[in-house]
Design an enzyme around this catalytic site. Structure first.
Site, PDB file in Angstrom:
ATOM      1  N   ASP A  18     -16.288  12.144 -15.880  1.00 21.68           N
ATOM      2  CA  ASP A  18     -17.557  11.433 -15.254  1.00 21.68           C
ATOM      3  C   ASP A  18     -18.020  10.365 -16.287  1.00 21.68           C
ATOM      4  O   ASP A  18     -18.219   9.162 -15.903  1.00 21.68           O
ATOM      5  CB  ASP A  18     -18.758  12.367 -14.952  1.00 21.68           C
ATOM      6  N   GLY A  53     -28.573  25.655 -12.294  1.00 21.33           N
ATOM      7  CA  GLY A  53     -28.122  24.452 -11.582  1.00 21.33           C
ATOM      8  C   GLY A  53     -28.191  23.049 -12.137  1.00 21.33           C
ATOM      9  O   GLY A  53     -28.151  21.985 -11.546  1.00 21.33           O
ATOM     10  N   LYS A  64     -18.102   6.033 -15.978  1.00 19.31           N
ATOM     11  CA  LYS A  64     -19.406   5.181 -16.289  1.00 19.31           C
ATOM     12  C   LYS A  64     -19.142   4.406 -17.431  1.00 19.31           C
ATOM     13  O   LYS A  64     -19.709   3.027 -17.285  1.00 19.31           O
ATOM     14  CB  LYS A  64     -20.401   6.090 -16.801  1.00 19.31           C
ATOM     15  N   ILE A  99     -31.696   5.014 -15.491  1.00 20.34           N
ATOM     16  CA  ILE A  99     -31.969   4.092 -16.440  1.00 20.34           C
ATOM     17  C   ILE A  99     -31.447   2.505 -15.952  1.00 20.34           C
ATOM     18  O   ILE A  99     -30.229   2.548 -15.626  1.00 20.34           O
ATOM     19  CB  ILE A  99     -31.170   4.393 -17.736  1.00 20.34           C
ATOM     20  N   THR A 101     -28.753  15.243  -1.791  1.00 23.25           N
ATOM     21  CA  THR A 101     -29.917  14.926  -3.078  1.00 23.25           C
ATOM     22  C   THR A 101     -30.382  13.473  -3.293  1.00 23.25           C
ATOM     23  O   THR A 101     -31.500  13.301  -3.250  1.00 23.25           O
ATOM     24  CB  THR A 101     -29.326  15.468  -4.310  1.00 23.25           C
TER      25      THR A 101
HETATM   26  N1  HSE Z   1     -23.010  14.915 -13.368  1.00 27.70           N
HETATM   27  C1  HSE Z   1     -23.780  13.717 -13.738  1.00 27.70           C
HETATM   28  C2  HSE Z   1     -24.274  14.252 -15.094  1.00 27.70           C
HETATM   29  C3  HSE Z   1     -24.819  13.453 -12.558  1.00 27.70           C
HETATM   30  O1  HSE Z   1     -24.278  15.274 -15.466  1.00 27.70           O
HETATM   31  O2  HSE Z   1     -24.751  13.318 -15.646  1.00 27.70           O
HETATM   32  C4  HSE Z   1     -24.908  11.949 -12.937  1.00 27.70           C
HETATM   33  O3  HSE Z   1     -24.121  10.924 -12.552  1.00 27.70           O
END
Ligand code: HSE
Length: 403
Positions: A196, A182, A200, A131, A11
């Site tokens: 996740d 999706g 970050k 961003i 992607t």
């Molecule tokens: N899985 C991540 C989200 C993708 O939903 O933000 C982007 O890092």
């Protein structure tokens, strides 16, 4: 001409090629030279794809080609991506990546390697998708002592919480719908459990402190326990519920960081960030608050951030772009001593007992609901709150931190 190689034609990788091609006039002008995608590395072939002739399967061809100056790592993971990134940097090729897992795990080492070989390791796309937030922290807010960063850093969970709020639906059904559309992965664990967002905020915290903030030491709680009932009370209280990734400097080399769902006042700018959008709220000691908002995921927004790094690398060939992120670990404070105010939903029959135990500053009753009530506590230590809630046992139906 500057030759670029793209590792991984999924992607984001295909988005990188698309952005370089579609915006070539602007991208080339800003790079000062023409950018050419010379190679695309993938295990697969892409017959019929306009760039099928660039697809190769052997990374050695890229690393041994002196014409390749910039590599985009859009593979993800910390296995081959780590090896390929190291090999490229050791050859003096700059690497631009969207791979937050790799940046969070090996950021300082890869930065050090890049600088030792007079090239750059840039990762604008690793946090907040499209961003601009890494560059503002590195270049724009350089006169600031950054005191705190709070972000909505995960689009999937923000989409789920927004739908729960708007439709009054429960977590499981919204997750299922998000998977069908999706918006959520078939294995949603990294998103819904907060991992996740944790990676970050670790990256942002490292840039904030200049020390390494280890993501594995950050207290992380996901959104799986947030219920439709919690949203009923949030609405009645003029609040929303958001998965916040927070980080605050406590002292020299010490940082308090956590990821958890918070009940946030509707008037706060972060409460207005809905759907798949992300935002990062930064507090500096001179500027005060500033917020960076936009699409935190998706093919073209993320690819745009990767290509912005490619342009930066092209402008700085043979020169190092400074990034202050040392190997030395920052000390991450234990959250048990942190003072937090709480929303607590209890069985109606236990309201008085809970009020007395938790020192509630306010209670809330929603018309038509006889089974439960809510109370809001004064700030208290996490450890004290956990102990008192434990004593109340199954009378406690739900808890959320207040922001
Ligand atoms: N899985 C991540 C989200 C993708 O939903 O933000 C982007 O890092």
């Amino acid at each position: 001409m500057i030759n670029v190689a793209v590792l991984g034609y999924g992607t984001v990788g295909s988005g990188v090629v698309e952005v370089i091609e579609k915006n070539k006039d602007m991208v080339n002008k800003k790079s000062g030279q023409e950018l050419r995608v010379k190679y695309i590395l993938d295990l697969r072939d892409f017959p019929g794809d306009p760039y099928a002739d660039r697809v190769i399967h052997d990374f050695d061809k890229i690393v041994n080609d002196d014409e390749v100056a910039i590599v985009c790592e859009t593979m993800g993971g910390v296995g081959a991506a780590y090896q390929f990134t190291k090999a490229a940097l050791e050859k003096g090729k700059s690497v631009c990546t969207s791979n937050k897992e790799l940046v969070a795990k090996h950021g300082p080492e890869l930065l050090r390697l890049a600088h030792a070989h007079n090239c750059n390791y840039l990762f604008e796309a690793s946090v907040g998708g499209g961003i601009p937030i890494i560059r503002p922290l590195n270049y724009s807010l350089t006169a600031e002592r950054i005191e705190a960063i709070t972000g909505i850093l995960n689009g999937t969970t923000n989409y789920i919480l927004t739908k729960m709020e708007q439709d009054g639906a429960d977590f499981e059904s919204v997750l299922k719908e998000a998977q069908e559309k999706g918006y959520a992965e078939r294995n949603p664990e990294a998103d819904v459990e907060g991992h996740d967002a944790c990676r970050k905020i670790a990256i942002l915290s490292s840039l904030m402190t200049g020390k390494n903030v280890d993501s594995e030491k950050i207290y992380t709680e996901g959104i799986t326990k947030v219920t439709a009932d919690d949203f009923v009370y949030a609405k009645a209280a003029g609040r929303s519920i958001k998965l916040l990734a927070r980080s605050r400097v406590l002292g020299e080399d010490e940082v308090l960081a956590m990821v958890a769902p918070f009940m946030i006042d509707k008037s706060h700018p972060l409460a207005m960030v809905n759907g798949v959008f992300n935002a990062v709220f930064v507090t500096g000691n001179m500027l005060g608050d500033s917020m960076y908002y936009g699409r935190g995921a998706g093919k073209l927004p993320t690819a745009s951030a990767v290509v912005s790094d490619v342009v930066d690398c092209a402008r700085h060939l043979g020169r190092i772009i400074m990034c202050f992120w040392e190997d030395k670990d920052a000390h991450i404070a234990d959250i048990s001593g942190v003072e937090t105010a709480w929303f607590v939903r209890v069985k109606t029959s236990a309201l008085q007992q809970a009020q007395a135990a938790l020192g509630a500053v306010r209670t809330l009753e929603v018309p038509g609901r006889s089974e439960d009530r809510a109370l809001f506590t004064k700030p208290m230590k996490e450890s004290e709150f956990a102990k008192k809630c434990g004593e109340l046992g199954s009378d406690v139906l739900g808890t959320l931190r207040l922001y």
